[in-house]
Design an enzyme around this catalytic site. Sequence first.
Site: not given
Length: 344
Positions: A269, A300, A123
């Site tokens: 993020h 996500n 990520c």
Amino acid sequence: MTAKIKPAQGSPYARILGVGGYRPTRVVPNEEILKHIDSSDEWIRSRSGIATRHWANEEETVAEMTLEAAGKAVAGAGITPDQVGAVIISTVSHFKQTPAVATEIADRMGAGKAAAFDINAGCAGFGYGLTLAKGLVVEGSAEYVLVVGAERLSDLTDLTDRSTAFLFGDGAGAVIVGPSDEPGIGPSIWGSEGDKRDVISQTIPWNDFRVGDVAQLPVAEDGAVKFPALRQEGQTVFRWAVFEMAKVAQQALDAAGITAEDLDVFIPHQANMRIIDSMVKTLKLPEHVTVARDVETTGNTSAASIPLAMERLLATGKAKSGDTALVIGFGAGLVYAATVVTLP
């Protein structure tokens, strides 16, 4: 006499010149996730802030999504594909180990003989790619660099895992990094905490399908061997992200020589709404700072989450060209990367 190597000469600075995104056409609400786990829409929303996510169909491969996002970024930067000198793609869900999907993208987009490679930084992958791109532009190895985060995390989601089934989405986000007369990408605060590498991981390695006792592999209720999936220790990840990543974000502000008051936009993020809200509070961001909360409708998407959120903020007018933004990614490894950028 020892020969002297001629120093490389690039641009004095680099900045993001264009951004593009691609979200799969299929929208998956929490109700669909609840067919597989014992939970509720209210629980999912309260724990993560996620209401929907996008999942790719068979045609929406990592490569196809990347090409769509890249085309928009190139157009936004006002350049042509053949001007791109390097292609960097961050992905953990392109299942062909070699060659790098970046080589396919460089060829199909018309980037000629551009350098092309994939990176795996989870990520934080977009931040890692951005840091590499800035270095290439300033060093002179490439005038324009395409950086893409592209994921099909639905392929790595165990729909029966109550702790992760609702988290992940698919998509691709891309930027073009190029020369600038002024600093447009600040110093990168990046790193890893490898002692925590098992906190987020793949359930089983690929080679367990080739060797070993099949009886030891995880199986579904119907007896079929489960495909490798992403797993995480949710509470450990949450605490690490909330307490440690706020420190990293502050370091990025300090390194760029600005304060929270100077910010226009915060693009963390998109992992979890509670993490985002906690970071906003810890950093004491003023009310005028626009905060990306794309996770609510996108989930996500790992390395794709920051450029996708950036693209949406600009497209909706919630952020504008020239705004000063703090971006930070963090995830499996555990790895992280934060910097301050000028929006394209």
